[in-house]
Design a protein around this motif. Sequence first.
Motif, mmCIF file in Angstrom:
data_model
loop_
_atom_site.group_PDB
_atom_site.id
_atom_site.type_symbol
_atom_site.label_atom_id
_atom_site.label_comp_id
_atom_site.label_asym_id
_atom_site.label_seq_id
_atom_site.Cartn_x
_atom_site.Cartn_y
_atom_site.Cartn_z
ATOM 1 N N ASP A 1 0.800 -1.229 0.000
ATOM 2 C CA ASP A 1 0.000 0.000 0.000
ATOM 3 C C ASP A 1 0.831 1.276 0.000
ATOM 4 O OD1 ASP A 1 -2.211 -1.564 -0.065
ATOM 5 O OD2 ASP A 1 -2.676 -1.398 2.085
ATOM 6 N N ALA B 1 -1.554 6.166 -8.609
ATOM 7 C CA ALA B 1 -2.505 5.982 -7.499
ATOM 8 C C ALA B 1 -1.983 4.937 -6.521
ATOM 9 C CB ALA B 1 -3.855 5.552 -8.057
ATOM 10 N N ARG B 2 -2.387 5.064 -5.273
ATOM 11 C CA ARG B 2 -2.024 4.063 -4.264
ATOM 12 C C ARG B 2 -3.109 2.984 -4.240
ATOM 13 N NH1 ARG B 2 3.227 5.431 -2.378
ATOM 14 N NH2 ARG B 2 3.403 7.487 -3.283
ATOM 15 N N GLN C 1 -6.644 3.402 -2.967
ATOM 16 C CA GLN C 1 -7.526 4.309 -3.700
ATOM 17 C C GLN C 1 -8.265 3.597 -4.835
ATOM 18 O OE1 GLN C 1 -4.054 6.964 -4.552
ATOM 19 N NE2 GLN C 1 -5.398 8.612 -3.819
ATOM 20 N N SER D 1 -10.671 0.826 -6.904
ATOM 21 C CA SER D 1 -11.895 0.055 -6.701
ATOM 22 C C SER D 1 -11.554 -1.444 -6.803
ATOM 23 C CB SER D 1 -12.912 0.437 -7.763
ATOM 24 O OG SER D 1 -12.463 -0.028 -9.034
#
Lengths: 296, 223
Positions: free
Chosen positions: B91, B130-131, B134, B136
């Motif tokens: 993450d 993006a991490r 974040q 979906s």
Amino acid sequence: MNPLSLIRPDRQADRVVPPSGHTAWLTSFTAGAMAFLAVFAMALSLAAGRLADRWSDALERTATVRLSAPEDQMDLQTKAVLEILSKTPGIASARAMTDDEQRALLEPWFGPDLPVDALPLPRLIEVTEADSGYDSEGLRQRLAAEAPGAVLDDHTRWRRPLAVAASRLRLLGLLSIGLIGTATAAMITLAANAALAANAQVIRVLRLVGARDSYIARAFVRRFTLRALGGAAVGTALGMLGVALLPSTDTAGGFLTGLGFQGFGWIYPLILPLLAAGVAFLATRASAFRKLQELT
Amino acid sequence: MIALENVAYSYGGGELLSDISLRLAPGSFHFLTGPSGAGKSTFLKLCYGELLPTAGRITLFDREVRGLSRDDIALTRRRIGVVHQDCQFLDHLPLAANVALPLTVAGKPSGAQDLTDLLTWVGLGNLADARPPQLSGGERQRAALARAIIMGPDVILADEPTGNLDWEMSLRLLTLLVELNRMGKTVLIATHDLNLIRQAKSQIAARVLRITKRKIQLAGADL
């Protein structure tokens, strides 16, 4: 794992393990505190070593005959004692100390203006033992028979325990450094275990994508080794500063004021950060591989 | 490529899989189905060496899995791309770094353009920075697929890859897996989604295996 690989920067490998919180400062702090203590243990050990050497030097087979006699017989009895000593097997040389030498010995206690001539001081005769040694009890008996005012002061007998004590003190200092190193290893092992447990998911992901144990271990080992090195460097610097600020040695300083490093001795504490890094490397590596086996 | 001969696996006394023999041929496409708890995930873990069989013999790329060292298993996993239902990421790293992770641990350079192309292929080209938290569910599954194939593995194993996805996203992921199979990759998908299996069978020749009563059987035409 090649220890040199720890020096070579590998930003990609470093990044795969997230920066860990409390284990980071715990490792640095532990290494720093232990290095700080180790500096003093080392200073103690070196000072004790110097003391032991000094006292051992003083033990170099010397003794003193203290002669008390009426003033008019002093020279006669001195000659008699010297005669006895010259004929005693195992005695290399003997000589009577001059008034100036005796004054110098007493000066620290009575000051420079001591009227040696006016005081009924005993005559001191310095005796140097031959390698074969002499029979001190036999000499005492001969002196008692032929020069009743002469007393053999075999001061090696009380200096030897002091020299032994100083040697033991040096050993205790070295033992302290060993214990400090062991305690450092234990603390860093605990911190590494905590970091590995906290990163179990990271390890699972790395395993899943084909990371070898050595790769995963290296990411942790490198981090802990560098933290220990940094912490120990700061601790050592502070410890050396503390030693440097101790009162300086002087002739009347005694043991405590001699607690410090001299000359090349200042180089010795510089190995402490490297030792701490080595301890951290070995402790973390063993811990990491053990933990990785458990996490299979 | 991956072969199991009379394999059994027991969890602390209870036998979960028994006498399983199967060979995943190069370029084949298999579905593995069965009720929850039947042992689908365990079967996949046996196939990529995370678990060792309690009986029988498993061969990964012509090497018996029991004879593999821990390093050998790690190297073998680089030839097998795995996608989990609860796909896990690091993450603290951006998506691109997560997808490139297999290359990173293998010490191989990740070409920026290749990485961008791969992310674009799975529809995540605009989320490279993006991490993972974040993303979906569908984005995570596609990211996991991208990570599974970045090393160019010979085999792709997917464990309930559409379990958390809506139908549209499931089809999108299936399309990617079918494309990979057409490129010559061996694909094995564990799923209980029969609609997904029917959809795939309309596109390619997929064999459907079912775990029933601890054994694997070829499923009938009732699917």
